[in-house]
Design a protein around this motif. Structure first.
Motif, PDB file in Angstrom:
ATOM      1  N   THR A 121      48.190  87.988  33.696  1.00  0.00           N
ATOM      2  CA  THR A 121      48.085  87.184  34.909  1.00  0.00           C
ATOM      3  C   THR A 121      46.702  87.341  35.534  1.00  0.00           C
ATOM      4  O   THR A 121      45.910  88.196  35.121  1.00  0.00           O
ATOM      5  CB  THR A 121      49.154  87.606  35.932  1.00  0.00           C
ATOM      6  N   ARG A 122      46.421  86.562  36.548  1.00  0.00           N
ATOM      7  CA  ARG A 122      45.121  86.646  37.217  1.00  0.00           C
ATOM      8  C   ARG A 122      44.905  87.984  37.895  1.00  0.00           C
ATOM      9  O   ARG A 122      43.781  88.422  38.077  1.00  0.00           O
ATOM     10  CB  ARG A 122      44.981  85.516  38.232  1.00  0.00           C
ATOM     11  N   SER A 123      45.993  88.647  38.258  1.00  0.00           N
ATOM     12  CA  SER A 123      45.859  89.966  38.889  1.00  0.00           C
ATOM     13  C   SER A 123      45.654  91.073  37.866  1.00  0.00           C
ATOM     14  O   SER A 123      45.445  92.222  38.234  1.00  0.00           O
ATOM     15  CB  SER A 123      47.098  90.273  39.743  1.00  0.00           C
ATOM     16  N   ARG A 139      56.692  79.511  29.142  1.00  0.00           N
ATOM     17  CA  ARG A 139      56.462  78.079  29.322  1.00  0.00           C
ATOM     18  C   ARG A 139      55.252  77.800  30.216  1.00  0.00           C
ATOM     19  O   ARG A 139      54.636  76.751  30.115  1.00  0.00           O
ATOM     20  CB  ARG A 139      57.705  77.415  29.899  1.00  0.00           C
ATOM     21  N   MET A 140      54.890  78.753  31.066  1.00  0.00           N
ATOM     22  CA  MET A 140      53.757  78.540  31.974  1.00  0.00           C
ATOM     23  C   MET A 140      52.423  78.924  31.355  1.00  0.00           C
ATOM     24  O   MET A 140      51.380  78.514  31.825  1.00  0.00           O
ATOM     25  CB  MET A 140      53.975  79.318  33.262  1.00  0.00           C
ATOM     26  N   HIS A 141      52.454  79.736  30.285  1.00  0.00           N
ATOM     27  CA  HIS A 141      51.215  80.199  29.668  1.00  0.00           C
ATOM     28  C   HIS A 141      50.978  79.601  28.286  1.00  0.00           C
ATOM     29  O   HIS A 141      50.286  80.191  27.467  1.00  0.00           O
ATOM     30  CB  HIS A 141      51.210  81.731  29.581  1.00  0.00           C
ATOM     31  N   GLY A 142      51.562  78.465  27.997  1.00  0.00           N
ATOM     32  CA  GLY A 142      51.257  77.767  26.757  1.00  0.00           C
ATOM     33  C   GLY A 142      52.343  77.751  25.718  1.00  0.00           C
ATOM     34  O   GLY A 142      52.117  77.289  24.603  1.00  0.00           O
ATOM     35  N   GLY A 143      53.526  78.207  26.020  1.00  0.00           N
ATOM     36  CA  GLY A 143      54.601  78.186  25.047  1.00  0.00           C
ATOM     37  C   GLY A 143      55.405  76.906  25.065  1.00  0.00           C
ATOM     38  O   GLY A 143      56.186  76.643  24.157  1.00  0.00           O
ATOM     39  N   ALA A 144      55.197  76.074  26.077  1.00  0.00           N
ATOM     40  CA  ALA A 144      55.972  74.847  26.199  1.00  0.00           C
ATOM     41  C   ALA A 144      55.567  73.825  25.148  1.00  0.00           C
ATOM     42  O   ALA A 144      54.430  73.807  24.672  1.00  0.00           O
ATOM     43  CB  ALA A 144      55.783  74.251  27.601  1.00  0.00           C
ATOM     44  N   LYS A 145      56.503  72.978  24.776  1.00  0.00           N
ATOM     45  CA  LYS A 145      56.244  71.938  23.787  1.00  0.00           C
ATOM     46  C   LYS A 145      55.165  70.997  24.311  1.00  0.00           C
ATOM     47  O   LYS A 145      55.203  70.554  25.457  1.00  0.00           O
ATOM     48  CB  LYS A 145      57.531  71.155  23.530  1.00  0.00           C
ATOM     49  N   GLY A 146      54.186  70.715  23.469  1.00  0.00           N
ATOM     50  CA  GLY A 146      53.117  69.796  23.850  1.00  0.00           C
ATOM     51  C   GLY A 146      51.983  70.438  24.623  1.00  0.00           C
ATOM     52  O   GLY A 146      51.048  69.760  25.023  1.00  0.00           O
ATOM     53  N   SER A 147      52.032  71.745  24.845  1.00  0.00           N
ATOM     54  CA  SER A 147      50.952  72.387  25.595  1.00  0.00           C
ATOM     55  C   SER A 147      49.785  72.698  24.665  1.00  0.00           C
ATOM     56  O   SER A 147      49.951  72.785  23.456  1.00  0.00           O
ATOM     57  CB  SER A 147      51.447  73.672  26.260  1.00  0.00           C
ATOM     58  N   GLY A 148      48.630  72.860  25.233  1.00  0.00           N
ATOM     59  CA  GLY A 148      47.431  73.157  24.460  1.00  0.00           C
ATOM     60  C   GLY A 148      46.542  71.931  24.336  1.00  0.00           C
ATOM     61  O   GLY A 148      46.896  70.824  24.735  1.00  0.00           O
ATOM     62  N   ALA A 149      45.387  72.143  23.778  1.00  0.00           N
ATOM     63  CA  ALA A 149      44.422  71.056  23.623  1.00  0.00           C
ATOM     64  C   ALA A 149      44.868  70.100  22.529  1.00  0.00           C
ATOM     65  O   ALA A 149      45.504  70.511  21.559  1.00  0.00           O
ATOM     66  CB  ALA A 149      43.050  71.627  23.274  1.00  0.00           C
TER      67      ALA A 149
END
Length: 75
Positions: free
Chosen positions: A21-23, A39-49
């Protein structure tokens, strides 16, 4: 804790997200099934560049050719 009607042990025993996290602490959210991030750090479907990211091609200022041209001009 009281008696829960729902079974919470799979949630508590699931693998955790590997992100920081940022902290600077580890993310405590459960990772998405089959992934290493929540899901918030890139595990969600369709996430990423997107494949073949065109957002990086803006002006060509930092291409290898442009850098070599500027070095030659300074020399």
């Amino acid at each position: 804790m009281g008696r829960h009607k729902r079974h919470t042990s799979p949630m508590l025993n699931s693998r955790r997200c590997g992100a920081t996290t940022r902290s600077g602490t580890a993310c405590l959210a459960p990772a998405v099934r089959g992934k290493t991030r929540c899901r918030m750090h890139g595990g969600a479907k369709g996430s990423g560049a997107p494949i073949g990211n065109q957002n990086a091609l803006k002006d060509g200022l930092h291409t290898q050719e442009a850098i070599e041209d500027r070095k030659a001009l300074r020399a």
